[in-house]
Enzyme design. Structure first.
Site, short mmCIF file in Angstrom:
data_model
loop_
_atom_site.label_atom_id
_atom_site.label_comp_id
_atom_site.label_asym_id
_atom_site.label_seq_id
_atom_site.Cartn_x
_atom_site.Cartn_y
_atom_site.Cartn_z
N ASP A 93 2.25 -6.84 2.82
CA ASP A 93 1.09 -6.01 3.15
C ASP A 93 1.58 -4.70 3.77
OD1 ASP A 93 -1.49 -5.10 3.51
OD2 ASP A 93 -1.90 -6.33 5.28
N HIS A 114 1.28 4.07 8.25
CA HIS A 114 0.38 5.03 8.89
C HIS A 114 1.22 6.07 9.63
CE1 HIS A 114 -3.34 2.90 8.08
NE2 HIS A 114 -2.82 1.79 8.56
N ASN A 165 -6.76 0.51 -2.65
CA ASN A 165 -7.55 1.27 -1.66
C ASN A 165 -6.92 2.63 -1.36
OD1 ASN A 165 -5.39 0.05 -0.32
ND2 ASN A 165 -6.51 -0.18 1.61
N HIS A 221 -8.92 -10.20 0.23
CA HIS A 221 -8.77 -9.96 1.67
C HIS A 221 -9.99 -10.58 2.34
CE1 HIS A 221 -7.82 -6.99 5.14
NE2 HIS A 221 -8.72 -7.86 5.57
N ASP A 254 -9.05 -5.49 -1.45
CA ASP A 254 -8.29 -5.15 -0.25
C ASP A 254 -8.48 -3.67 0.10
OD1 ASP A 254 -6.48 -5.96 1.75
OD2 ASP A 254 -4.88 -4.88 0.74
N HIS A 278 0.87 -1.19 0.00
CA HIS A 278 0.00 0.00 0.00
C HIS A 278 0.90 1.24 0.00
CE1 HIS A 278 -3.63 -2.38 1.07
NE2 HIS A 278 -2.74 -3.12 1.71
#
Length: 424
Positions: A303, A307, A93, A177, A150, A61
């Protein structure tokens, strides 16, 4: 030209495990031989190092567009190179979601600028609504290498079958997912002793494995190429094995965190150990390792889910799930799989390079003359994980941990894209 000298060449695809030199000219491997001399080239001393195909991560991501305070395609690519990865597949996403040609065009344009190979999937459903198929044919034509839900799992079985049928017609990979929200209290924490100690109703393992079971059978029925992401529950491994025995075009991945840690890490590291699906029990962890050993689980994928620190510095139930992983993945595999002899070094590299490349049909994951020169060079020495990440984010429970392996060089398309200042 680059000349890599004195390294141990490990290539699962060609079954090569020898001490050789490797000569790179342009973006290709020109020669692999025991001793290469009398050439004018930049020398890379690979003494006491492993020379392997560049690592391939099919589940990252990079948060762009929309959440660039966490990560960008550029910083994510830098983190990948530092971790030994020469090729990655981004998930859809983002904000806006990659469910249309315009957003996909933007993402792929940014991806093309990077020093490593960056691909992207597109969303299975528009707006991740789980009801309306995206135009898979148009998105595949534009460059999407596959499709994913996902991380908003698909709960409508009829829609799943419809999506599988369409993807099968396109021979496209669907990455899934699997977590049934109807069985979950709080995401990111396993339902069990630790969640109870925290006063939380968490996410039970059956919320994952029940959806895996549904979609394994639908995959067998439709013939779709279904890839099951980040397995965490013991039953999921058994169901994947069952589906493969039925002849399904089924593949699966495990993350380093799920074969390295258990739910107890929540009590040690708090929100940095919160992720979807959650860390589970020691029995589940050992089952994941067993699945990796017997090839029920095909690949290791990070994965990578960055953050911002302010987002993670919230109460356990409020903080977002996910952890970074690109810069620790190889070391965790060496520490928790190779050192205890669960996997050989060749088998680890196969799961981190050769096999993921095969799933998406990438011309990658092997070392041979005339092949593209995507290479990682690493040693097997101890390292302490610091907090000086190339990623924008440092939300990982592994800071301060003693692991194995230092990436010395990452070479992509024949050029050095990462060089460590680590000294032997």
């Amino acid at each position: 030209m680059l000349l890599i000298k004195g390294g141990r060449i490990i290539d699962p695809k060609t079954k090569r495990d020898v001490f050789c030199d490797v000569l790179i000219e342009g973006n290709k491997i020109k020669q692999i031989a025991e001793k290469i001399t009398n050439v004018e080239a930049q020398i890379i001393d690979a003494t006491d190092c492993i020379v392997a195909p560049g690592l391939v991560d099919i589940h990252v991501h990079f948060r762009e567009p929309g959440q660039t305070h966490k990560e960008t395609i550029h910083t994510g690519s830098q983190a990948a190179a530092r971790g030994g990865f020469t090729r990655v597949v981004m998930m859809a996403n983002t904000n806006p979601i990659i469910d249309n040609e315009e957003t996909l065009d933007f993402v792929l344009e940014e991806a093309y600028k990077q020093a490593i190979h960056v691909h992207s999937v597109a969303a299975i459903s528009k707006g991740f609504d789980g009801k309306t198929l995206t135009d898979m044919a148009a998105l595949a034509q534009k460059g999407a290498v596959g499709f994913s839900d996902d991380g908003i799992p698909l709960t409508n079985s009829g829609f799943v079958k419809k999506a599988f049928t369409q993807a099968q017609k396109l021979d496209a990979v669907l990455s899934l997912h699997e977590e049934d929200p109807n069985l979950i209290g709080t995401l990111g924490i396993n339902e069990g002793d630790v969640s109870h100690e925290c006063g939380i109703h968490g996410a039970p393992g059956i919320s994952e494995s029940s959806m895996v079971a549904r979609d394994v059978l639908l995959a067998v029925e439709t013939g779709v190429r279904a890839h099951f992401q980040h397995l965490s529950h013991k039953y999921s491994v058994d169901v994947i094995k069952f589906g493969k025995a039925l002849g399904g075009q089924i593949t699966a991945e495990a993350t380093p965190q799920h074969f390295s840690l258990t739910e107890a890490e929540i009590l040690r590291k708090g929100t940095n150990a919160k992720l979807n699906p959650p860390l589970r029990t020691e029995e589940d962890r050992l089952k994941i390792i067993e699945g990796l050993k017997n090839d029920t689980i095909d690949v290791i994928a990070t994965d990578h889910a960055p953050h911002h620190q302010n987002e993670k510095n919230q109460p356990l139930t409020a903080a977002p799930s996910g952890m970074t992983g690109l810069e620790t993945s190889l070391s965790l595999g060496l520490k928790h799989l190779v050192e205890p002899k669960h996997l050989s070094l060749t088998h680890l590299i196969e799961k981190m390079s050769t096999r993921p490349a095969e799933i998406y049909g990438f011309d990658a994951g092997y070392l041979a003359e005339n092949a593209v020169a995507d290479i990682v060079i690493f040693d097997l020495k101890e390292r302490i994980v610091g907090n000086d990440f190339a990623s924008k984010s440092s939300n990982t429970p592994f800071i301060g941990e003693k692991l194995l392996g230092n990436v010395k060089y990452t070479i992509c398309n024949g050029g050095i894209v990462y060089q460590s200042d680590y000294k032997k």
